[in-house]
Design a protein around this motif. Structure first.
Motif, PDB file in Angstrom:
ATOM      1  N   GLY A  44     -11.227  33.693 -16.467  1.00 16.64           N
ATOM      2  CA  GLY A  44     -10.196  34.650 -16.843  1.00 16.64           C
ATOM      3  C   GLY A  44      -8.786  34.282 -16.422  1.00 16.64           C
ATOM      4  N   GLU A  45      -8.623  33.169 -15.722  1.00 15.54           N
ATOM      5  CA  GLU A  45      -7.290  32.737 -15.288  1.00 15.54           C
ATOM      6  C   GLU A  45      -6.771  31.653 -16.231  1.00 15.54           C
ATOM      7  OE1 GLU A  45      -5.056  30.515 -11.587  1.00 15.54           O
ATOM      8  OE2 GLU A  45      -7.018  31.388 -11.223  1.00 15.54           O
ATOM      9  N   VAL A  46      -5.582  31.871 -16.767  1.00 12.11           N
ATOM     10  CA  VAL A  46      -4.980  30.920 -17.704  1.00 12.11           C
ATOM     11  C   VAL A  46      -4.273  29.813 -16.928  1.00 12.11           C
ATOM     12  CG1 VAL A  46      -3.327  30.627 -19.591  1.00 12.11           C
ATOM     13  CG2 VAL A  46      -4.647  32.755 -19.396  1.00 12.11           C
ATOM     14  N   LYS A  47      -4.568  28.581 -17.313  1.00 11.21           N
ATOM     15  CA  LYS A  47      -3.915  27.397 -16.736  1.00 11.21           C
ATOM     16  C   LYS A  47      -3.106  26.758 -17.862  1.00 11.21           C
ATOM     17  CE  LYS A  47      -6.724  27.401 -13.008  1.00 11.21           C
ATOM     18  NZ  LYS A  47      -6.373  27.330 -11.628  1.00 11.21           N
ATOM     19  N   PRO A  48      -1.794  27.091 -17.942  1.00 14.10           N
ATOM     20  CA  PRO A  48      -0.977  26.592 -19.060  1.00 14.10           C
ATOM     21  C   PRO A  48      -0.569  25.127 -18.882  1.00 14.10           C
ATOM     22  CG  PRO A  48       0.361  27.920 -17.601  1.00 14.10           C
ATOM     23  CD  PRO A  48      -1.046  27.961 -17.043  1.00 14.10           C
ATOM     24  N   ASN A  49       0.030  24.587 -19.927  1.00 11.25           N
ATOM     25  CA  ASN A  49       0.566  23.219 -19.915  1.00 11.25           C
ATOM     26  C   ASN A  49      -0.480  22.175 -19.527  1.00 11.25           C
ATOM     27  OD1 ASN A  49       3.236  24.117 -20.585  1.00 11.25           O
ATOM     28  ND2 ASN A  49       3.402  24.822 -18.468  1.00 11.25           N
ATOM     29  N   TRP A  50      -1.632  22.266 -20.159  1.00 13.79           N
ATOM     30  CA  TRP A  50      -2.731  21.342 -19.878  1.00 13.79           C
ATOM     31  C   TRP A  50      -2.480  20.002 -20.567  1.00 13.79           C
ATOM     32  CZ3 TRP A  50      -7.596  21.098 -23.220  1.00 13.79           C
ATOM     33  CH2 TRP A  50      -8.517  20.193 -22.685  1.00 13.79           C
ATOM     34  N   TRP A  51      -2.417  18.959 -19.763  1.00  8.58           N
ATOM     35  CA  TRP A  51      -2.244  17.600 -20.281  1.00  8.58           C
ATOM     36  C   TRP A  51      -3.479  16.789 -19.959  1.00  8.58           C
ATOM     37  CZ3 TRP A  51       1.678  16.504 -23.409  1.00  8.58           C
ATOM     38  CH2 TRP A  51       2.771  17.367 -23.393  1.00  8.58           C
ATOM     39  N   ARG A  52      -3.850  15.912 -20.862  1.00  8.15           N
ATOM     40  CA  ARG A  52      -5.000  15.043 -20.664  1.00  8.15           C
ATOM     41  C   ARG A  52      -4.556  13.598 -20.464  1.00  8.15           C
ATOM     42  NH1 ARG A  52      -5.228  18.637 -23.766  1.00  8.15           N
ATOM     43  NH2 ARG A  52      -4.522  17.476 -25.588  1.00  8.15           N
ATOM     44  N   LYS A  53      -5.456  12.827 -19.895  1.00 11.51           N
ATOM     45  CA  LYS A  53      -5.221  11.400 -19.687  1.00 11.51           C
ATOM     46  C   LYS A  53      -4.800  10.742 -21.003  1.00 11.51           C
ATOM     47  CE  LYS A  53      -8.698   8.299 -18.955  1.00 11.51           C
ATOM     48  NZ  LYS A  53      -9.777   7.628 -18.250  1.00 11.51           N
ATOM     49  N   GLU A  54      -5.490  11.085 -22.090  1.00  9.52           N
ATOM     50  CA  GLU A  54      -5.137  10.640 -23.445  1.00  9.52           C
ATOM     51  C   GLU A  54      -5.043  11.898 -24.293  1.00  9.52           C
ATOM     52  OE1 GLU A  54      -7.612   7.705 -25.410  1.00  9.52           O
ATOM     53  OE2 GLU A  54      -7.953   6.704 -23.514  1.00  9.52           O
ATOM     54  N   GLY A  55      -3.969  12.037 -25.031  1.00  8.09           N
ATOM     55  CA  GLY A  55      -3.707  13.264 -25.774  1.00  8.09           C
ATOM     56  C   GLY A  55      -4.826  13.768 -26.672  1.00  8.09           C
ATOM     57  N   HIS A  56      -5.507  12.856 -27.365  1.00  2.98           N
ATOM     58  CA  HIS A  56      -6.516  13.290 -28.329  1.00  2.98           C
ATOM     59  C   HIS A  56      -7.923  12.892 -27.926  1.00  2.98           C
ATOM     60  CE1 HIS A  56      -2.927  13.662 -31.019  1.00  2.98           C
ATOM     61  NE2 HIS A  56      -3.464  14.856 -31.022  1.00  2.98           N
TER      62      HIS A  56
END
Length: 116
Positions: free
Chosen positions: A29-41
């Motif tokens: 239930g907690e939102v973690k915004p601005n999630w970036w990954r090691k590789e975008g796709h």
């Protein structure tokens, strides 16, 4: 009861009255915004360490509006190891599934790619 995720459209998701324009994770239930990954796709276990360490039982992944984000096989293995059920859909379907699981009281995490 209103849906936890109120709406999704390409590049935007509205969660509990807040609008987000970048990828997000939701853990218990907690939102973690601005999630970036090691590789975008591409999704790797290190991109979801916090979800793997949580007590969630299901992970719903939104792979983008057109399903462009691919899930590396190591993610499936990591989820299996933790007893976490992995479900992946294009993001619009993932939002529906996430809301269903939340409404049923399931301990669910979500990882949503908002664009392609």
């Amino acid at each position: 009861m209103s849906a936890f995720i109120e709406s999704y459209s390409f590049g935007n998701i509205v969660i509990k009255g807040n609008s987000y324009n970048s990828d997000v994770k939701i853990i218990n239930g907690e939102v973690k915004p601005n999630w970036w990954r090691k590789e975008g796709h591409r999704l790797y276990p290190e991109d979801i360490t916090d979800i793997l360490e949580s007590d969630c039982k299901v992970l719903v992944v939104g792979t983008g509006a057109y399903g462009v984000m691919k899930i590396d096989p190591t993610v499936e293995a990591a989820c299996q190891e933790k007893g976490l059920k992995l479900e992946a859909y294009k993001t619009s379907e993932a939002v529906k599934r996430f809301n269903e699981l939340m409404a049923s009281g399931e301990k669910v995490a979500g990882a949503f790619h908002l664009t392609c």
